[in-house]
Enzyme design. Structure first.
Site, PDB file in Angstrom:
ATOM      1  N   ARG A  41     -13.544  11.228  37.860  1.00  0.00           N
ATOM      2  CA  ARG A  41     -12.336  10.986  38.354  1.00  0.00           C
ATOM      3  C   ARG A  41     -11.118  11.809  38.121  1.00  0.00           C
ATOM      4  NH1 ARG A  41      -9.185   6.411  41.094  1.00  0.00           N
ATOM      5  NH2 ARG A  41      -9.646   6.414  43.476  1.00  0.00           N
ATOM      6  N   HIS A  45      -9.535  14.490  40.942  1.00  0.00           N
ATOM      7  CA  HIS A  45      -8.160  14.271  42.165  1.00  0.00           C
ATOM      8  C   HIS A  45      -7.452  15.146  41.499  1.00  0.00           C
ATOM      9  CE1 HIS A  45      -8.439   9.736  43.286  1.00  0.00           C
ATOM     10  NE2 HIS A  45      -9.519  10.444  43.610  1.00  0.00           N
ATOM     11  N   TRP A 185     -21.733   1.574  42.281  1.00  0.00           N
ATOM     12  CA  TRP A 185     -23.005   2.290  43.061  1.00  0.00           C
ATOM     13  C   TRP A 185     -24.274   1.619  42.401  1.00  0.00           C
ATOM     14  CZ3 TRP A 185     -18.135   4.465  42.158  1.00  0.00           C
ATOM     15  CH2 TRP A 185     -17.325   4.799  43.280  1.00  0.00           C
TER      16      TRP A 185
HETATM   17 ZN1  ZEM Z   1     -14.727   9.103  43.867  1.00  0.00          ZN
HETATM   18  N1  ZEM Z   1     -13.985   7.518  44.155  1.00  0.00           N
HETATM   19  N2  ZEM Z   1     -14.547   8.869  46.327  1.00  0.00           N
HETATM   20  N3  ZEM Z   1     -15.126  10.370  43.970  1.00  0.00           N
HETATM   21  N4  ZEM Z   1     -14.945   8.816  41.896  1.00  0.00           N
HETATM   22  C1  ZEM Z   1     -13.953   5.985  43.703  1.00  0.00           C
HETATM   23  C2  ZEM Z   1     -14.562   6.200  42.026  1.00  0.00           C
HETATM   24  C3  ZEM Z   1     -14.549   7.251  41.672  1.00  0.00           C
HETATM   25  C4  ZEM Z   1     -13.651   8.409  47.017  1.00  0.00           C
HETATM   26  C5  ZEM Z   1     -13.123   7.159  46.831  1.00  0.00           C
HETATM   27  O1  ZEM Z   1     -11.970   6.238  47.752  1.00  0.00           O
HETATM   28  C6  ZEM Z   1     -13.527   5.886  45.496  1.00  0.00           C
HETATM   29  C7  ZEM Z   1     -15.581  12.017  44.519  1.00  0.00           C
HETATM   30  C8  ZEM Z   1     -15.180  11.311  46.210  1.00  0.00           C
HETATM   31  C9  ZEM Z   1     -14.828  10.589  46.746  1.00  0.00           C
HETATM   32  C10 ZEM Z   1     -15.667   9.712  41.321  1.00  0.00           C
HETATM   33  C11 ZEM Z   1     -15.345  10.208  41.622  1.00  0.00           C
HETATM   34  C12 ZEM Z   1     -15.463  11.561  42.558  1.00  0.00           C
HETATM   35  C13 ZEM Z   1     -13.382   4.923  44.416  1.00  0.00           C
HETATM   36  C14 ZEM Z   1     -13.145   3.064  42.992  1.00  0.00           C
HETATM   37  C15 ZEM Z   1     -13.225   4.973  45.284  1.00  0.00           C
HETATM   38  C16 ZEM Z   1     -11.741   4.043  45.874  1.00  0.00           C
HETATM   39  C17 ZEM Z   1     -11.613   3.905  42.625  1.00  0.00           C
HETATM   40  C18 ZEM Z   1     -11.725   2.578  41.787  1.00  0.00           C
HETATM   41  O2  ZEM Z   1     -11.478   1.087  41.921  1.00  0.00           O
HETATM   42  O3  ZEM Z   1     -11.216   2.468  40.306  1.00  0.00           O
HETATM   43  C19 ZEM Z   1     -13.632   8.537  48.581  1.00  0.00           C
HETATM   44  C20 ZEM Z   1     -13.293   8.311  49.535  1.00  0.00           C
HETATM   45  C21 ZEM Z   1     -14.536   9.799  48.189  1.00  0.00           C
HETATM   46  C22 ZEM Z   1     -14.496  11.122  49.275  1.00  0.00           C
HETATM   47  C23 ZEM Z   1     -16.225  11.622  49.434  1.00  0.00           C
HETATM   48  C24 ZEM Z   1     -16.215  12.419  44.194  1.00  0.00           C
HETATM   49  C25 ZEM Z   1     -15.783  14.075  45.322  1.00  0.00           C
HETATM   50  C26 ZEM Z   1     -15.639  13.070  42.576  1.00  0.00           C
HETATM   51  C27 ZEM Z   1     -15.474  13.848  42.269  1.00  0.00           C
HETATM   52  C28 ZEM Z   1     -16.822  14.769  42.119  1.00  0.00           C
HETATM   53  C29 ZEM Z   1     -15.533   8.540  40.168  1.00  0.00           C
HETATM   54  C30 ZEM Z   1     -16.477   9.462  38.616  1.00  0.00           C
HETATM   55  C31 ZEM Z   1     -15.331   7.254  40.092  1.00  0.00           C
HETATM   56  C32 ZEM Z   1     -15.224   6.171  39.702  1.00  0.00           C
HETATM   57  C33 ZEM Z   1     -14.005   5.822  38.746  1.00  0.00           C
HETATM   58  C34 ZEM Z   1     -14.514   4.790  37.095  1.00  0.00           C
HETATM   59  O4  ZEM Z   1     -13.030   4.730  36.963  1.00  0.00           O
HETATM   60  O5  ZEM Z   1     -15.553   4.013  37.068  1.00  0.00           O
END
Ligand code: ZEM
Length: 300
Positions: A41, A45, A185
């Site tokens: 993540r 970002h 998920w």
């Molecule tokens: Zn995420 N993501 N993401 N994401 N994401 C979260 C967690 C993780 C969206 C999003 O709002 C959120 C992509 C795309 C998008 C990962 C990877 C990628 C979380 C939870 C949210 C709310 C955060 C928390 O509460 O800690 C949205 C709206 C997306 C639009 C499509 C893409 C692209 C990613 C990588 C290629 C990963 C690995 C996590 C888990 C993080 C963790 O701390 O476990």
């Protein structure tokens, strides 16, 4: 004047960094036992601020070191990822944060059972905060398909790439203290797979309103094998995840990735490599080219 950039690290030097990342992934007291998901993540970002029209944002700069970007509520929680990597930066000061954050994600993906992702170095760390992109460029999970297109088209991705990238939600979880959403998920959130797409298609997702007013979707996977005294755990999807089902152009790819893991791995590996290159300009030899957005790069 731009200071003389450092010379490019050797493969052996990079191997040492990769080994150090591998060594820190196992974190028994953190979340689901791995730093892997949050490292992925962090890289996402760091790159996902890119705007193709203005050629601003992207994986160069490591702007999250500064409050303007690091303190953005969209980046809440990523301080843990940066803290995991800090000892590696101390040990190998020649690598930039921007390179370390992106490289670490590729190591994590591979170690969690995912595909090899091509990575090239040469990113620089901004010393000038005025280059940090404005807040508000990352996706808002409470929205739908139009919003996803607005955000990801800005970076230069197409519908297929949006769905492939979304497959990263095979990893990790939501934390109420970070995003307001809660839960994971898939059942095995430290194992990279196409399970996210399979679960999306069970189509039994129920809307659930959280105490903070946010809405997410939940489902209990009855198929999963449980230990004797284990309770079946509720899984979750964000509204943006569910929007991949309601949009026919997205849904085609959800279906294909659900049935063909190799295809998903192949597409994910390409699109994640593309993500990590956003905002980086290279010459034909792969060397980073300076412009007003990239401060340095390596000396050849
Ligand atoms: Zn995420 N993501 N993401 N994401 N994401 C979260 C967690 C993780 C969206 C999003 O709002 C959120 C992509 C795309 C998008 C990962 C990877 C990628 C979380 C939870 C949210 C709310 C955060 C928390 O509460 O800690 C949205 C709206 C997306 C639009 C499509 C893409 C692209 C990613 C990588 C290629 C990963 C690995 C996590 C888990 C993080 C963790 O701390 O476990």
């Amino acid at each position: 004047m731009v200071p003389n950039p450092p010379s490019a690290p050797s493969d052996a030097q990079l191997d040492q960094v990769k080994e150090a990342v591998r060594a820190l992934l196992h974190q028994p007291d953190y979340d689901d036992g791995s730093a892997g998901p949050i490292l992925v993540r962090l890289a996402w970002h760091s790159a996902g601020t890119y705007c193709a029209t203005t050629n601003t944002g992207g994986s160069n700069g490591a702007g999250m070191r500064y409050e303007q970007e690091g303190g953005d509520p969209a980046n809440a929680g990523l301080q843990h990822a940066r803290a995991f990597l800090e000892p590696i930066k101390k040990r190998f000061p020649w690598i930039t944060y921007a390179d370390l954050w992106t490289l670490a994600a590729t190591v994590a993906i591979k170690e969690m059972g995912g595909p090899e992702v091509t990575w090239s170095g040469g990113r620089t760390d901004f010393t000038d905060e005025s280059k940090i992109p404005p807040r508000g460029r990352l996706p808002d999970a409470a929205q739908g398909a139009d919003h996803l297109r607005f955000i990801f088209y800005r970076m230069g991705f197409n519908d297929q790439e949006i769905v492939a990238l979304s497959g990263a939600h095979n990893l990790g979880r939501c934390h109420s203290e970070n995003s307001g959403f809660e839960g994971k998920w898939v059942n095995q959130p430290t194992r990279f797979s196409n399970q996210y797409f399979k679960l999306l298609l069970v189509n039994d997702w129920k809307k659930k309103k959280l105490d903070n007013g946010l809405e997410q979707f939940v489902y209990v996977d009855e198929e999963v094998e449980l230990e004797d005294n284990e309770e079946p755990e509720e899984l979750m999807m964000l509204p943006t995840d569910i929007s991949l089902l309601s949009d026919p152009k997205f849904k085609i790819w959800v279906e294909r990735y659900a049935e063909d893991k190799d295809l998903f791995f192949d597409h994910f590996s390409r699109v994640f490599a593309k993500l990590l290159e956003l905002g980086i300009r290279r010459d034909a030899s792969g060397k980073v080219v300076n412009d007003e957005n990239t401060e340095g790069g390596y000396r050849s």
